[in-house]
Design an enzyme around this catalytic site. Structure first.
Site, PDB file in Angstrom:
ATOM      1  N   LYS A   1       0.824  -1.215   0.000  1.00  0.00           N
ATOM      2  CA  LYS A   1       0.000   0.000   0.000  1.00  0.00           C
ATOM      3  C   LYS A   1       0.854   1.259   0.000  1.00  0.00           C
ATOM      4  CE  LYS A   1      -2.621   2.914   3.059  1.00  0.00           C
ATOM      5  NZ  LYS A   1      -1.820   4.121   3.248  1.00  0.00           N
ATOM      6  N   ASN A   2       1.924   1.251   0.778  1.00  0.00           N
ATOM      7  CA  ASN A   2       2.751   2.454   0.895  1.00  0.00           C
ATOM      8  C   ASN A   2       3.717   2.632  -0.272  1.00  0.00           C
ATOM      9  OD1 ASN A   2       1.639   3.337   3.344  1.00  0.00           O
ATOM     10  ND2 ASN A   2       2.961   1.983   4.526  1.00  0.00           N
TER      11      ASN A   2
ATOM     12  N   ARG B   1      -3.667  11.358   2.520  1.00  0.00           N
ATOM     13  CA  ARG B   1      -2.419  11.949   2.990  1.00  0.00           C
ATOM     14  C   ARG B   1      -1.367  11.978   1.879  1.00  0.00           C
ATOM     15  NH1 ARG B   1       0.785  14.975   6.427  1.00  0.00           N
ATOM     16  NH2 ARG B   1       2.857  14.069   6.534  1.00  0.00           N
TER      17      ARG B   1
ATOM     18  N   ASP C   1      -5.617   9.599   7.689  1.00  0.00           N
ATOM     19  CA  ASP C   1      -5.923   9.151   9.042  1.00  0.00           C
ATOM     20  C   ASP C   1      -5.645  10.233  10.084  1.00  0.00           C
ATOM     21  OD1 ASP C   1      -6.723   6.659   8.297  1.00  0.00           O
ATOM     22  OD2 ASP C   1      -4.758   5.745   8.538  1.00  0.00           O
TER      23      ASP C   1
END
Length: 405
Positions: free
Chosen positions: A9-10, A80, A104
């Site tokens: 994901k990152n 983000r 988040d």
């Protein structure tokens, strides 16, 4: 049973942003089918990119023309990682405009390190009321010391320096696996980067980047999460496609807590375990224990014999979901915003729970799997942002889990 890891994901989000650095086609494979990818895809389409394959494991991005540098505030508020578009937009258009990025709510997450790095490269940044505007007629190389070893600030600085004439030295750079992934992708596109995997990166600017096809690596946070889910439910699970180089500290802590596992080829095999408390678990910058796994680790500690102190110094709101675990019967004491004491093992009971963020959301799913009775978990769209079809994949492993809306 067996489960194959999704793509990191990152890593996928900076890879998508990097597609802006070339006017040629970029193909990304092993893409996790998660909510954040859809939002980043929408932002790229708004900017003017052709984006194909969203919602699948293979996406194509073609950034021939940039139509706007004014990013949609609503989309930016959801992600983000939208800040990662600021550097590439400076390269392609000489300017960008965006509101403060969302994501988040796990603590103060400023973007000063990003903006200071862009200013060091010659950009003029205007900071308004939650709105940032950047302009650069000509960027310049130089020495940059990041005031925080931020993953996304490192990635942003890298992407901006790649097409800036001369050598840029980035000190106090983050070295997480997803930063290394971006470096590998940029190198395939023609970038010249030395020091990959270290805290000192040297970028030799090039005139042009080419398109590429790049496979996103496995998500080591998901690997740790699934291992914890197996351990707290007494299951036996084979997690396939693991890169163990990314997981050394994670596996050290798992071993300290009595998790019974084996690493065979690229599979992590977790077997029924007699869990025990670790004296202390600290999050840290890579290769330390990842902050993104701390919430799930707290759930693991609730099922371990003894008292464990868990400390996450990065985010002051990371621990605040533990009141939900307490309502399920966990014995947790909040020492301060960064530390909790967990005494176990405790029998958890099902509850109705609201998801605060991605990582605590999946931790609540794990707790619900280990609990007696039924749990109802709300706001699962937050979990979908980071975990691919997690309800379907867990159900195939025997979990009694059903999405109701």
């Amino acid at each position: 049973g067996k489960i194959k890891l999704a793509g990191n994901k990152n890593a996928i989000l900076p890879a998508m942003a990097a597609a802006l650095l070339t006017s040629e086609k970029v193909i990304l494979t092993n893409v996790p089918e998660i909510g954040d990818v859809l939002v980043m895809g929408e932002l790229l389409a708004q900017i003017g990119c052709e984006v194909k394959g969203l919602g699948t494991s293979k996406i194509e991005i073609l950034a021939k023309d940039i139509k706007t540098i004014n990013l949609d505030p609503e989309l930016v508020s959801k992600l983000r990682a939208s800040i990662l578009l600021s550097g590439p937009l400076l390269i392609r258009s000489g300017k960008f405009k965006m509101r403060h990025p969302g994501g988040d709510i796990i603590g103060r997450r400023g973007v000063d390190t990003h903006l200071e790095a862009l200013e060091s490269l010659g950009a003029a940044i205007t900071r308004g009321n939650e709105v940032y505007e950047g302009r650069a007629d000509e960027l310049q190389s130089g020495k940059i010391f990041l005031t925080e070893a931020s993953v996304t600030a490192t990635e942003n600085t890298l992407m901006t320096a790649i097409l800036t004439k001369g050598a840029t030295i980035i000190k106090n750079a983050a070295s997480e696996p997803h930063v290394q992934e971006l470096c590998k992708m940029l190198t395939k596109m023609g970038a010249k980067i030395t020091g990959i995997g270290s805290n000192l990166l040297i970028v030799e600017g090039v005139e042009k980047l080419a398109g590429t096809e790049f496979e996103v690596g496995p998500d080591y946070i998901e690997a740790g999460t699934l291992a914890i889910a197996a351990a707290v439910t007494g299951g036996e699970l084979e997690i396939q496609g693991v890169n163990f180089d990314d997981m050394e500290m994670i596996l050290i802590y798992f071993s300290k807590m009595g998790m019974n596992f084996a690493a065979i080829d690229s599979s992590l095999i977790v077997k029924p375990s007699k869990l025990k408390a670790a004296f202390k678990i600290d999050s840290g910058l890579y290769p330390g224990f990842p902050t993104d796994l701390m919430s799930a680790m707290i759930v693991l500690a609730t099922q371990a014999d003894g008292v464990t102190l868990l400390h996450d110094w990065l985010y002051e709101s990371r621990m605040f979901f533990v009141d939900k675990l307490i309502s399920m019967g966990a014995n947790v004491t909040i020492c301060d915003p960064h530390r909790v004491l967990v005494s176990g093992p405790t029998k958890l009971r099902g509850q109705e729970l609201d998801t605060p963020d991605i990582r605590s959301g999946i931790a609540l799913v794990i707790a619900a799997l280990a609990a007696d009775g039924k749990s109802l978990i709300n706001r699962v769209q937050l979990i979908d942002r980071g975990y691919e079809k997690i309800d379907e994949r867990l159900a195939k492993l025997g979990a009694k889990i059903k999405r109701i809306s």
